[in-house]
Design a protein around this motif. Structure first.
Motif, mmCIF file in Angstrom:
data_model
loop_
_atom_site.group_PDB
_atom_site.id
_atom_site.type_symbol
_atom_site.label_atom_id
_atom_site.label_comp_id
_atom_site.label_asym_id
_atom_site.label_seq_id
_atom_site.Cartn_x
_atom_site.Cartn_y
_atom_site.Cartn_z
ATOM 1 N N THR A 1 56.135 42.033 42.324
ATOM 2 C CA THR A 1 55.654 43.373 42.647
ATOM 3 C C THR A 1 56.827 44.285 42.993
ATOM 4 O O THR A 1 57.865 43.828 43.486
ATOM 5 C CB THR A 1 54.664 43.346 43.830
ATOM 6 O OG1 THR A 1 55.345 42.858 45.004
ATOM 7 C CG2 THR A 1 53.472 42.462 43.526
ATOM 8 N N ASN A 2 56.650 45.564 42.716
ATOM 9 C CA ASN A 2 57.723 46.493 43.056
ATOM 10 C C ASN A 2 57.607 46.898 44.522
ATOM 11 O O ASN A 2 56.861 46.289 45.286
ATOM 12 C CB ASN A 2 57.699 47.705 42.118
ATOM 13 C CG ASN A 2 56.426 48.531 42.258
ATOM 14 O OD1 ASN A 2 55.705 48.437 43.243
ATOM 15 N ND2 ASN A 2 56.145 49.350 41.268
ATOM 16 N N GLU A 3 58.321 47.944 44.887
ATOM 17 C CA GLU A 3 58.418 48.292 46.302
ATOM 18 C C GLU A 3 57.097 48.729 46.921
ATOM 19 O O GLU A 3 56.958 48.713 48.141
ATOM 20 C CB GLU A 3 59.477 49.380 46.487
ATOM 21 C CG GLU A 3 60.873 48.880 46.159
ATOM 22 C CD GLU A 3 61.912 49.981 46.219
ATOM 23 O OE1 GLU A 3 62.100 50.563 47.313
ATOM 24 O OE2 GLU A 3 62.522 50.268 45.188
ATOM 25 N N ILE A 4 56.143 49.128 46.120
ATOM 26 C CA ILE A 4 54.841 49.538 46.664
ATOM 27 C C ILE A 4 53.729 48.580 46.235
ATOM 28 O O ILE A 4 52.552 48.908 46.282
ATOM 29 C CB ILE A 4 54.498 50.983 46.268
ATOM 30 C CG1 ILE A 4 54.506 51.158 44.745
ATOM 31 C CG2 ILE A 4 55.455 51.960 46.921
ATOM 32 C CD1 ILE A 4 54.030 52.540 44.306
ATOM 33 N N GLY A 5 54.128 47.373 45.797
ATOM 34 C CA GLY A 5 53.147 46.326 45.551
ATOM 35 C C GLY A 5 52.580 46.246 44.145
ATOM 36 O O GLY A 5 51.742 45.391 43.866
ATOM 37 N N LYS A 6 53.023 47.103 43.223
ATOM 38 C CA LYS A 6 52.465 47.088 41.877
ATOM 39 C C LYS A 6 53.213 46.104 40.977
ATOM 40 O O LYS A 6 54.401 45.856 41.160
ATOM 41 C CB LYS A 6 52.489 48.491 41.280
ATOM 42 C CG LYS A 6 51.539 49.453 41.984
ATOM 43 C CD LYS A 6 51.431 50.776 41.249
ATOM 44 C CE LYS A 6 50.401 51.685 41.913
ATOM 45 N NZ LYS A 6 50.246 52.971 41.192
ATOM 46 N N PHE A 7 52.496 45.548 40.004
ATOM 47 C CA PHE A 7 53.109 44.582 39.091
ATOM 48 C C PHE A 7 52.425 44.659 37.730
ATOM 49 O O PHE A 7 51.343 45.231 37.562
ATOM 50 C CB PHE A 7 52.993 43.151 39.644
ATOM 51 C CG PHE A 7 51.592 42.597 39.614
ATOM 52 C CD1 PHE A 7 51.123 41.859 38.524
ATOM 53 C CD2 PHE A 7 50.721 42.817 40.680
ATOM 54 C CE1 PHE A 7 49.828 41.366 38.496
ATOM 55 C CE2 PHE A 7 49.429 42.324 40.660
ATOM 56 C CZ PHE A 7 48.974 41.592 39.562
ATOM 57 N N VAL A 8 53.101 44.061 36.736
ATOM 58 C CA VAL A 8 52.516 43.881 35.412
ATOM 59 C C VAL A 8 52.960 42.517 34.915
ATOM 60 O O VAL A 8 54.091 42.093 35.148
ATOM 61 C CB VAL A 8 52.947 44.998 34.439
ATOM 62 C CG1 VAL A 8 54.455 45.038 34.273
ATOM 63 C CG2 VAL A 8 52.275 44.822 33.086
ATOM 64 N N ILE A 9 52.056 41.788 34.244
ATOM 65 C CA ILE A 9 52.390 40.465 33.733
ATOM 66 C C ILE A 9 51.725 40.286 32.371
ATOM 67 O O ILE A 9 50.601 40.757 32.148
ATOM 68 C CB ILE A 9 51.949 39.350 34.714
ATOM 69 C CG1 ILE A 9 52.503 37.991 34.283
ATOM 70 C CG2 ILE A 9 50.446 39.307 34.897
ATOM 71 C CD1 ILE A 9 52.331 36.896 35.334
ATOM 72 N N TYR A 10 52.456 39.642 31.445
ATOM 73 C CA TYR A 10 51.893 39.353 30.138
ATOM 74 C C TYR A 10 50.886 38.211 30.251
ATOM 75 O O TYR A 10 51.115 37.234 30.965
ATOM 76 C CB TYR A 10 52.990 38.953 29.155
ATOM 77 C CG TYR A 10 53.692 40.121 28.511
ATOM 78 C CD1 TYR A 10 52.972 41.114 27.858
ATOM 79 C CD2 TYR A 10 55.077 40.231 28.541
ATOM 80 C CE1 TYR A 10 53.610 42.181 27.266
ATOM 81 C CE2 TYR A 10 55.726 41.293 27.938
ATOM 82 C CZ TYR A 10 54.982 42.265 27.299
ATOM 83 O OH TYR A 10 55.622 43.322 26.707
ATOM 84 N N VAL A 11 49.787 38.330 29.508
ATOM 85 C CA VAL A 11 48.737 37.319 29.532
ATOM 86 C C VAL A 11 48.448 36.889 28.094
ATOM 87 O O VAL A 11 48.018 37.705 27.270
ATOM 88 C CB VAL A 11 47.446 37.864 30.180
ATOM 89 C CG1 VAL A 11 46.394 36.764 30.254
ATOM 90 C CG2 VAL A 11 47.734 38.420 31.566
#
Length: 404
Positions: free
Chosen positions: A58-68
């Motif tokens: 997650t980045n500094e404010i908690g957001k993320f992206v992940i390949y599925v």
């Protein structure tokens, strides 16, 4: 003979088709990890339980992206960060319309430590160093990573540099340590830093940040340049030079006890000033160093450096690294904030697999990222999930609001 060649040809075509179909069918899952207070939790590990070599942070404010991929859809998503209970979510049960994942704080066990003198803490640290060959990779390995550097000058966003690169290390047990960095892609804005010439520098932000992996470079000191390339035995002996060890906190992580010790910097001796400290977090079951923080990220002056490790198939690898500087200049009338962050998102092991990876341009520490000439590949960045497209605007807005 022709049949054999045809069979091999068909096998190769099948493997290529399978690989391409896997990539094409991969989807992105975007989410945000929050805590008990509903604020985003920065730098939490996000990965699949059965496919741990790939992952996100997650980045500094908690957001993320992940390949599925299709295979991942039958797997379980794992969200883990020190200080919170790890969450396991079967991907099939994830509601795509609700991308908020809430973690609960882990209970502190302050009463469990009964021996808190220096000799006890030193024995724990020495044991953790001695077990480096058991807890960290001992063979050559490659990690793919995303680098982001942004600055804020006098409450205004002033510059951003982003890069995708590969780090090849020869293993943590070697007396002669060796790291190679290959730059794959680079993009940057104009340099609008409001800094006088004396405060501007052109150091290589990627390599300088990587050097803060002090478990690899064998030093507990922020200033441990001369300690680099020591043997593990010498690293153990250096613990005796520490003048002060204090209990900081203790928590539970996945059933393991994480002890954090406040370690005075053994090499910081300038004009008898107050010592600098390193916060050293150790998994007491594995006797593994899982986090190192140089400086105090909670202080009013947010100058600190940190590296956090994630366990992948019984070995600990760096998951992310950060360097943050916040200072005033011109008689404290102007301010400047800069953040360097590296997120490791993929791991490759095995000599054949590492050799097969397409590598970019080998980097040198004396050449800064502002000096490197590289054609901008817009198509790469348009499809790159770890870039500032994820949440640069929201990160900067959050930082600027706090910085004003």
């Amino acid at each position: 003979m022709i049949d054999i060649m045809k069979t091999k040809h068909d096998q190769i075509l099948f493997m290529v088709f399978f690989f391409l179909s896997t990539i094409v069918s991969a989807q992105e899952y975007r989410g945000q990890v929050i805590g008990d207070n509903n604020e985003g939790i920065g730098f939490a590990h996000v990965f699949f339980q059965n496919d741990q070599t790939r992952g996100s942070t997650t980045n500094e404010i908690g957001k993320f992206v992940i390949y599925v991929t299709e295979v991942n859809k039958a797997d379980t998503l794992v969200i883990s960060v020190l200080g919170y209970k790890t969450k396991f979510i079967p991907y099939a049960e994830i509601d795509s319309s609700d991308n908020i994942i809430k973690l609960n704080s882990s209970a502190l066990l302050l009463g469990e430590i009964t021996i808190i003198n220096d000799s006890y803490f030193k024995s724990i640290i020495k044991e953790a160093i001695a077990k480096i060959p058991e807890n960290y990779p001992v063979e050559k390995h490659l990690q793919k990573a995303y680098y982001q550097n942004y600055t804020i000058s006098d409450t205004s966003y002033s510059e951003m540099i982003e890069a995708d690169f590969q780090l090849i290390s020869n293993g943590y047990q070697h007396d002669k340590l060796k790291e190679e960095v290959y730059l794959n892609q680079l993009r940057r804005t104009e340099d609008n830093r409001n800094l006088p010439a004396r405060l501007r520098h052109n150091r290589n932000g990627i390599i300088n940040t990587l050097f803060k992996n002090r478990v690899y470079h064998r030093s507990l000191s922020k200033w441990g340049f001369k300690k680099d390339l020591n043997t593990i035995d010498e690293f153990i002996s250096s613990v005796d030079d520490i003048s002060s060890l204090l209990f900081h906190n203790q928590s539970i992580q996945d059933g393991d006890t994480i002890l954090t010790i406040k370690v005075s910097d053994p090499l910081f001796k300038i004009n008898n000033s107050s010592p600098l400290y390193t916060l050293l977090s150790i998994n007491l079951r594995d006797k593994a160093i899982v986090k190192m923080v140089f400086g105090d990220p909670w202080s009013e002056k947010k100058d600190f450096e940190e590296v956090v490790y994630r366990k992948i198939h019984d070995r600990y690898y760096p998951a992310y690294m950060r360097r943050v500087s916040d200072f005033e200049f011109d008689k404290k009338t102007k301010k400047h904030y800069t953040s360097h962050c590296i997120l490791f998102y993929d791991l490759v092991t095995g000599k054949h697999n590492i050799k097969a990876c397409k590598k970019g341009k080998k980097m040198k520490i004396e050449r800064g990222l502002r000096q490197i000439k590289m054609n901008l590949d817009n198509s790469f960045w348009e499809n790159y999930p770890y870039s500032n497209q994820l949440s640069a605007t929201s990160i900067l807005r959050s930082k600027l609001n706090r910085y004003k």
